[in-house]
Motif scaffolding. Sequence first.
Motif, PDB file in Angstrom:
ATOM      1  N   VAL A  80       0.844  -1.193   0.000  1.00  0.00           N
ATOM      2  CA  VAL A  80       0.000   0.000   0.000  1.00  0.00           C
ATOM      3  C   VAL A  80       0.880   1.244   0.000  1.00  0.00           C
ATOM      4  O   VAL A  80       2.035   1.199   0.442  1.00  0.00           O
ATOM      5  CB  VAL A  80      -0.958   0.019   1.199  1.00  0.00           C
ATOM      6  CG1 VAL A  80      -1.845  -1.208   1.206  1.00  0.00           C
ATOM      7  CG2 VAL A  80      -0.183   0.100   2.519  1.00  0.00           C
ATOM      8  N   ASP A  81       0.334   2.338  -0.504  1.00  0.00           N
ATOM      9  CA  ASP A  81       1.145   3.556  -0.569  1.00  0.00           C
ATOM     10  C   ASP A  81       1.130   4.345   0.732  1.00  0.00           C
ATOM     11  O   ASP A  81       2.102   5.034   1.050  1.00  0.00           O
ATOM     12  CB  ASP A  81       0.737   4.443  -1.757  1.00  0.00           C
ATOM     13  CG  ASP A  81      -0.690   4.966  -1.686  1.00  0.00           C
ATOM     14  OD1 ASP A  81      -1.553   4.295  -1.076  1.00  0.00           O
ATOM     15  OD2 ASP A  81      -0.962   6.032  -2.281  1.00  0.00           O
ATOM     16  N   VAL A  82       0.049   4.259   1.494  1.00  0.00           N
ATOM     17  CA  VAL A  82      -0.049   5.025   2.745  1.00  0.00           C
ATOM     18  C   VAL A  82      -0.728   4.179   3.817  1.00  0.00           C
ATOM     19  O   VAL A  82      -1.449   3.224   3.522  1.00  0.00           O
ATOM     20  CB  VAL A  82      -0.841   6.343   2.552  1.00  0.00           C
ATOM     21  CG1 VAL A  82      -0.087   7.305   1.655  1.00  0.00           C
ATOM     22  CG2 VAL A  82      -2.233   6.081   2.011  1.00  0.00           C
ATOM     23  N   GLU A  83      -0.514   4.573   5.067  1.00  0.00           N
ATOM     24  CA  GLU A  83      -1.080   3.817   6.181  1.00  0.00           C
ATOM     25  C   GLU A  83      -2.610   3.857   6.193  1.00  0.00           C
ATOM     26  O   GLU A  83      -3.255   2.942   6.713  1.00  0.00           O
ATOM     27  CB  GLU A  83      -0.539   4.360   7.516  1.00  0.00           C
ATOM     28  CG  GLU A  83       0.953   4.141   7.723  1.00  0.00           C
ATOM     29  CD  GLU A  83       1.319   2.692   7.974  1.00  0.00           C
ATOM     30  OE1 GLU A  83       0.401   1.871   8.188  1.00  0.00           O
ATOM     31  OE2 GLU A  83       2.522   2.380   7.933  1.00  0.00           O
ATOM     32  N   ALA A  86      -3.676   0.907   4.354  1.00  0.00           N
ATOM     33  CA  ALA A  86      -3.444  -0.268   5.194  1.00  0.00           C
ATOM     34  C   ALA A  86      -4.511  -0.405   6.269  1.00  0.00           C
ATOM     35  O   ALA A  86      -4.967  -1.511   6.573  1.00  0.00           O
ATOM     36  CB  ALA A  86      -2.057  -0.177   5.830  1.00  0.00           C
ATOM     37  N   THR A  94      -0.145  -6.163   5.289  1.00  0.00           N
ATOM     38  CA  THR A  94       0.248  -5.307   4.179  1.00  0.00           C
ATOM     39  C   THR A  94       1.647  -4.764   4.412  1.00  0.00           C
ATOM     40  O   THR A  94       2.164  -4.782   5.528  1.00  0.00           O
ATOM     41  CB  THR A  94      -0.724  -4.121   4.007  1.00  0.00           C
ATOM     42  OG1 THR A  94      -0.684  -3.304   5.179  1.00  0.00           O
ATOM     43  CG2 THR A  94      -2.148  -4.594   3.755  1.00  0.00           C
ATOM     44  N   CYS A  96       3.881  -1.273   3.900  1.00  0.00           N
ATOM     45  CA  CYS A  96       3.890   0.165   3.643  1.00  0.00           C
ATOM     46  C   CYS A  96       5.225   0.703   4.118  1.00  0.00           C
ATOM     47  O   CYS A  96       5.555   0.597   5.298  1.00  0.00           O
ATOM     48  CB  CYS A  96       2.745   0.875   4.359  1.00  0.00           C
ATOM     49  SG  CYS A  96       2.685   2.660   4.050  1.00  0.00           S
ATOM     50  N   SER A 110       6.560   9.410  -1.355  1.00  0.00           N
ATOM     51  CA  SER A 110       5.699   8.318  -1.806  1.00  0.00           C
ATOM     52  C   SER A 110       6.382   7.485  -2.877  1.00  0.00           C
ATOM     53  O   SER A 110       6.273   6.245  -2.890  1.00  0.00           O
ATOM     54  CB  SER A 110       4.379   8.891  -2.339  1.00  0.00           C
ATOM     55  OG  SER A 110       3.653   9.515  -1.312  1.00  0.00           O
ATOM     56  N   ALA A 117       9.540  -0.590  -1.096  1.00  0.00           N
ATOM     57  CA  ALA A 117       8.621  -1.724  -1.016  1.00  0.00           C
ATOM     58  C   ALA A 117       8.945  -2.767  -2.074  1.00  0.00           C
ATOM     59  O   ALA A 117       8.903  -3.976  -1.800  1.00  0.00           O
ATOM     60  CB  ALA A 117       7.180  -1.243  -1.162  1.00  0.00           C
ATOM     61  N   TRP A 127      -0.492  -4.260  -5.614  1.00  0.00           N
ATOM     62  CA  TRP A 127      -0.185  -2.901  -5.191  1.00  0.00           C
ATOM     63  C   TRP A 127      -1.483  -2.109  -5.085  1.00  0.00           C
ATOM     64  O   TRP A 127      -2.288  -2.109  -6.020  1.00  0.00           O
ATOM     65  CB  TRP A 127       0.749  -2.238  -6.195  1.00  0.00           C
ATOM     66  CG  TRP A 127       2.109  -2.868  -6.254  1.00  0.00           C
ATOM     67  CD1 TRP A 127       2.444  -4.040  -6.862  1.00  0.00           C
ATOM     68  CD2 TRP A 127       3.303  -2.361  -5.657  1.00  0.00           C
ATOM     69  NE1 TRP A 127       3.780  -4.295  -6.687  1.00  0.00           N
ATOM     70  CE2 TRP A 127       4.338  -3.273  -5.954  1.00  0.00           C
ATOM     71  CE3 TRP A 127       3.609  -1.222  -4.919  1.00  0.00           C
ATOM     72  CZ2 TRP A 127       5.650  -3.089  -5.531  1.00  0.00           C
ATOM     73  CZ3 TRP A 127       4.909  -1.025  -4.494  1.00  0.00           C
ATOM     74  CH2 TRP A 127       5.917  -1.951  -4.795  1.00  0.00           C
ATOM     75  N   SER A 183      -7.998   6.671  -0.345  1.00  0.00           N
ATOM     76  CA  SER A 183      -7.591   5.504   0.432  1.00  0.00           C
ATOM     77  C   SER A 183      -8.739   4.542   0.695  1.00  0.00           C
ATOM     78  O   SER A 183      -8.571   3.324   0.617  1.00  0.00           O
ATOM     79  CB  SER A 183      -6.993   5.965   1.771  1.00  0.00           C
ATOM     80  OG  SER A 183      -5.833   6.751   1.567  1.00  0.00           O
TER      81      SER A 183
END
Length: 203
Positions: A80-83, A86, A94, A96, A110, A117, A127, A183
């Motif tokens: 994942v790109d951000v929490e 997640a 996941t 991150c 990012s 990752a 992803w 998100s």
Amino acid sequence: MSQAKQVDPAARVVHPIEQESFRRLRARLDTSRFPPLTRAVVERVVHSSADLEYADDLVMDEGELTAAHAALHAGAPVVVDVEMVAAGITRRETVCRLRDARSGPGLTRSAHAVRLAYEQVGPGALWVIGCAPTALEELLALDASPALVIGLPVGFVGAAESKAALRASGLPAVSNVSEKGGSAVAAAALNALLYHPLPEETS
């Protein structure tokens, strides 16, 4: 770096409020025209956003979803790109790396997180990008060989363009045409695949 543990989707108990929400959704939106996994993604994204327009905005291929669904349930990593993404995926671990990332000339945090990752998980991951267009752009610059890219970043700068580039890349993907995303909807798209039973469970 990770969120939650992997849980058998068959063991998931659906709350009555969620059941009623999906009943009302289907009363307002006919999703019967979609094949099974596409329908699952559309419904869960619409459910997470209360935005019926996603039914016509999302772009995906059932065959690609079928392959990604099998990979996910076989244990493929989820990045994942951000929490916040997640946090929405509560039934699967996941990856991150945003906390470890650093920005630099021509490189956002990012984008650096995506590099970190990929160094960790290698090819074949799913992803899930719901925030940063630059994360999606960086992923497209790598030879990541993903099982699936859920590319649903949101924003007025770069979001629609990065998603168009994802579709043009030929990678297996879930995206949408407009600038909206985020998100919650990115996590919802992954959850749709996670919650959908395996073929032997439906036979």
